[in-house]
Design an enzyme around this catalytic site. Structure first.
Site, PDB file in Angstrom:
ATOM      1  N   ARG A  30       0.775  -1.113  -0.055  1.00  0.00           N
ATOM      2  CA  ARG A  30      -0.092  -0.075   0.079  1.00  0.00           C
ATOM      3  C   ARG A  30       0.955   1.174  -0.088  1.00  0.00           C
ATOM      4  O   ARG A  30       2.091   1.367   0.747  1.00  0.00           O
ATOM      5  CB  ARG A  30      -0.912  -0.052   1.285  1.00  0.00           C
ATOM      6  CG  ARG A  30      -1.732   1.440   1.305  1.00  0.00           C
ATOM      7  CD  ARG A  30      -2.434   1.336   2.781  1.00  0.00           C
ATOM      8  NE  ARG A  30      -1.834   1.343   3.955  1.00  0.00           N
ATOM      9  CZ  ARG A  30      -1.241   2.439   4.191  1.00  0.00           C
ATOM     10  NH1 ARG A  30      -1.397   3.563   3.622  1.00  0.00           N
ATOM     11  NH2 ARG A  30      -0.317   2.426   5.096  1.00  0.00           N
ATOM     12  N   VAL A  31       0.449   2.342  -0.877  1.00  0.00           N
ATOM     13  CA  VAL A  31       1.031   3.582  -0.757  1.00  0.00           C
ATOM     14  C   VAL A  31      -0.151   4.394  -0.572  1.00  0.00           C
ATOM     15  O   VAL A  31      -1.210   4.331  -0.786  1.00  0.00           O
ATOM     16  CB  VAL A  31       1.860   3.778  -2.033  1.00  0.00           C
ATOM     17  CG1 VAL A  31       3.056   3.185  -2.092  1.00  0.00           C
ATOM     18  CG2 VAL A  31       0.929   3.706  -3.046  1.00  0.00           C
ATOM     19  N   SER A  32       0.221   5.672   0.145  1.00  0.00           N
ATOM     20  CA  SER A  32      -0.727   6.489   0.692  1.00  0.00           C
ATOM     21  C   SER A  32      -1.101   7.705  -0.173  1.00  0.00           C
ATOM     22  O   SER A  32      -1.955   8.273   0.054  1.00  0.00           O
ATOM     23  CB  SER A  32      -0.649   6.796   2.348  1.00  0.00           C
ATOM     24  OG  SER A  32       0.691   7.394   2.311  1.00  0.00           O
ATOM     25  N   THR A  33      -0.252   8.115  -1.036  1.00  0.00           N
ATOM     26  CA  THR A  33      -0.751   8.886  -2.063  1.00  0.00           C
ATOM     27  C   THR A  33      -0.545   8.784  -3.382  1.00  0.00           C
ATOM     28  O   THR A  33       0.136   7.702  -3.641  1.00  0.00           O
ATOM     29  CB  THR A  33       0.301  10.350  -1.668  1.00  0.00           C
ATOM     30  OG1 THR A  33       1.742  10.011  -1.934  1.00  0.00           O
ATOM     31  CG2 THR A  33       0.267  10.614  -0.092  1.00  0.00           C
ATOM     32  N   ILE A  70      -4.346   5.105  -1.162  1.00  0.00           N
ATOM     33  CA  ILE A  70      -5.396   5.023  -0.188  1.00  0.00           C
ATOM     34  C   ILE A  70      -4.539   5.237   1.252  1.00  0.00           C
ATOM     35  O   ILE A  70      -3.652   4.361   1.530  1.00  0.00           O
ATOM     36  CB  ILE A  70      -6.001   3.610  -0.167  1.00  0.00           C
ATOM     37  CG1 ILE A  70      -6.511   3.548  -1.643  1.00  0.00           C
ATOM     38  CG2 ILE A  70      -7.092   3.341   0.867  1.00  0.00           C
ATOM     39  CD1 ILE A  70      -7.650   4.294  -1.973  1.00  0.00           C
TER      40      ILE A  70
END
Length: 538
Positions: A30-33, A70
């Protein structure tokens, strides 16, 4: 005399002739941006886990699940994450590889809940950075600590972002990211009117002032095929109401109409006075005049104060509101009047799905007086036959709970939970007095925590099997209500309906099924005419 102890050596492990079952392993990234740098990280993680799993002969590749752009603060909005958990429950995954706890979740509660949920079905998670496998007994304490640190990091970031946004609100320099329907942004971030959408907004205001309600306006827009806000499936009455209330359309900018809670899971809520709001008058070109907006507000206030048409109370405005369910499409029924002003004026209830599309739901309306008569008939038959329906049901439920062998297991688990809790308290006291090494304390405390979790999990599973007490209590209440009645019901009793019936299901043939709070389903055939009631226990 010293006791003689003979050691019986463990048998040597037998060699398996068959090949050991390979673990089904997946990776989660997952990466957040959505920045370019994070996108590169996202691709690299997917490639890394694919190669790592496929290169291990003891592992079977079960795929890579990856959420891009996300946030990790709430698992509900991560589609790939939810799909991975579903595949674990279906037995398609034995082990999950992920970079770290911060990549997996930044919410301590949801992180621990997910880990425990997967442990119950034998699925482990391996956090590479922390070198922790959740299936080990020592993992629980360390994961709790590390997840708390990750959550604290998210809270700090969120706090800094809120401060920056609040400062821009106060300075009047905040630029909205997504303009309201009817507006777009120029190169400098200023709001400009999109004329094609502005025509719809003006029509909404005009129609409301001419007497149309928000539901009728939404229905008309859907029938005309007008494109919705941000590609939604169809116009909703709540969206229309929000457009009518938003001062942005008269050229005023009201900022912080919604706010995000300061604690996990950072839920966004409508600002009804909980936070400061910032109004900038005449900040951009208007679509409607101040006078039109003021007239709409006055009309809304009149409908709420005089006609009692408050949206929040509307679903509870009538006795049957929200309680009648369509047996064809599952939608709720709406109240309508026919032959208004005539001596034979009637109140009917119509399926919302049938109102919107008669081809998708063909269930016709049912008169309110028919519902009244059906409930009266049902109640009288229940009153007459309580000895053959309610009393045997209560006896069966009571005997079922009393005869459960699981009850003894629950008592045993309660004893174990109490013993483990006592051991934990003693361990804490020993540690506080300095009689135990900190490393040994953490190991012992983690083991007790794991044992306590297992006992509570087993108790939860057994308790679910015994949750019949609600039905027993409701059945006893129903018997008591019948005992208080003087005789058969002559007219529909609104209060009695509220106390006994949870909902009504109407079939295509207009069979009316009353779903009572104690779990009974009582059906009146053909809407109460020549009906024979029958009961089916849920």
């Amino acid at each position: 005399m010293a006791k003689k102890v003979t050691v019986i050596k463990a048998a040597k492990a037998q060699k398996h002739t068959q090949e050991e079952r390979r673990l089904k392993v997946c990776g989660y990234a997952r990466v957040s941006t959505g920045s370019q740098a994070q996108a590169t990280s996202y691709t690299a993680q997917v490639e890394y886990y694919t190669e790592k799993i496929e290169s291990n002969p003891l592992w079977e590749f079960a795929g890579v699940y990856a959420d891009e752009g996300i946030s990790g603060t709430n698992v509900k909005h991560r589609d790939e994450f939810q799909m991975m958990i579903s595949d674990c429950e279906d037995g398609n995954i034995d082990l999950i590889l992920t970079k770290s706890i911060t990549r997996f979740a930044r919410n301590t509660v949801e992180c621990i809940q997910t880990i425990r949920k997967l442990k119950e079905i034998g699925v482990g998670i391996y956090f590479e950075k922390e070198n922790i496998n959740t299936l080990s007994e020592k993992s629980e304490l360390f994961i709790t600590i590390l997840a708390s640190v990750a959550q604290g990091e998210s809270e700090n970031i969120s706090s800094n972002n809120r401060w920056a946004i609040q400062k821009r609100f106060q300075d009047g320099t905040y630029i909205i990211s997504t303009p309201a329907y009817g507006y777009g942004k120029d190169e400098d971030g200023n709001l400009v009117i999109i004329e094609s959408e502005a025509e719809t907004v003006r029509w909404i205001y005009e129609s409301y002032l001419n007497g149309m309600g928000v539901y009728v306006i939404a229905k008309a827009l859907n029938q005309k095929g007008i494109p919705t806000i941000r590609g939604a499936e169809k116009w909703q009455d709540g969206v229309i109401q929000d457009i009518l209330k938003n001062p942005i359309y008269e050229g005023d900018m009201l900022q912080q109409r919604t706010y995000t809670e300061t604690r996990f899971p950072f839920v966004r809520r409508v600002n009804n006075g909980q936070r400061n709001q910032y109004l900038i008058k005449d900040s951009h070109p208007p679509i409607v005049t101040h006078e039109e907006a003021e007239a709409v507000r006055n009309l809304m206030a009149y409908r709420v104060d005089v006609l009692h048409m408050n949206k929040s109370d509307y679903t509870k405005r009538y006795l049957f509101s929200g309680r009648i369910i369509c047996g064809e499409c599952g939608r709720t029924f709406r109240r309508q009047k026919i032959y208004i002003g005539k001596p034979y004026e009637k109140i009917i209830w119509t399926c919302s799905g049938h109102v919107e599309d008669k081809e998708r739901c063909c269930l016709k309306a049912i008169r309110e007086d028919v519902l009244h008569r059906a409930f009266t008939d049902m109640w009288n038959k229940l009153y007459t036959n309580q000895g053959t329906i309610l009393e045997p049901l209560l006896k069966e439920l009571t005997e079922l709970v009393a005869a459960r062998q699981d009850s003894e297991e629950i008592r045993q688990l309660d004893k174990e939970i109490k013993d483990i809790s006592g051991q934990s308290q003693i361990l804490n006291q020993v540690m506080r007095k300095g009689y135990m090494d900190s490393a040994l304390f953490m190991e012992s405390s983690s083991k007790l925590g794991w044992q306590l979790t297992e006992c509570r999990r087993k108790k939860t599973l057994l308790t679910r099997k015994l949750r019949r007490t609600k039905e027993i209590v409701r059945t006893e209440q129903l018997i008591q209500l019948i005992a208080e009645q003087d005789g058969l019901m002559e007219e529909f009793d609104e209060q009695l309906f509220k106390m006994t019936a949870e909902k009504i299901v109407v079939s295509k043939e207009h069979d009316i099924t009353f779903c009572l709070y104690n779990g009974l389903k009582l059906t009146e055939r053909g809407g109460g005419q020549d009906a024979v009631a029958h009961a089916n226990r849920l």
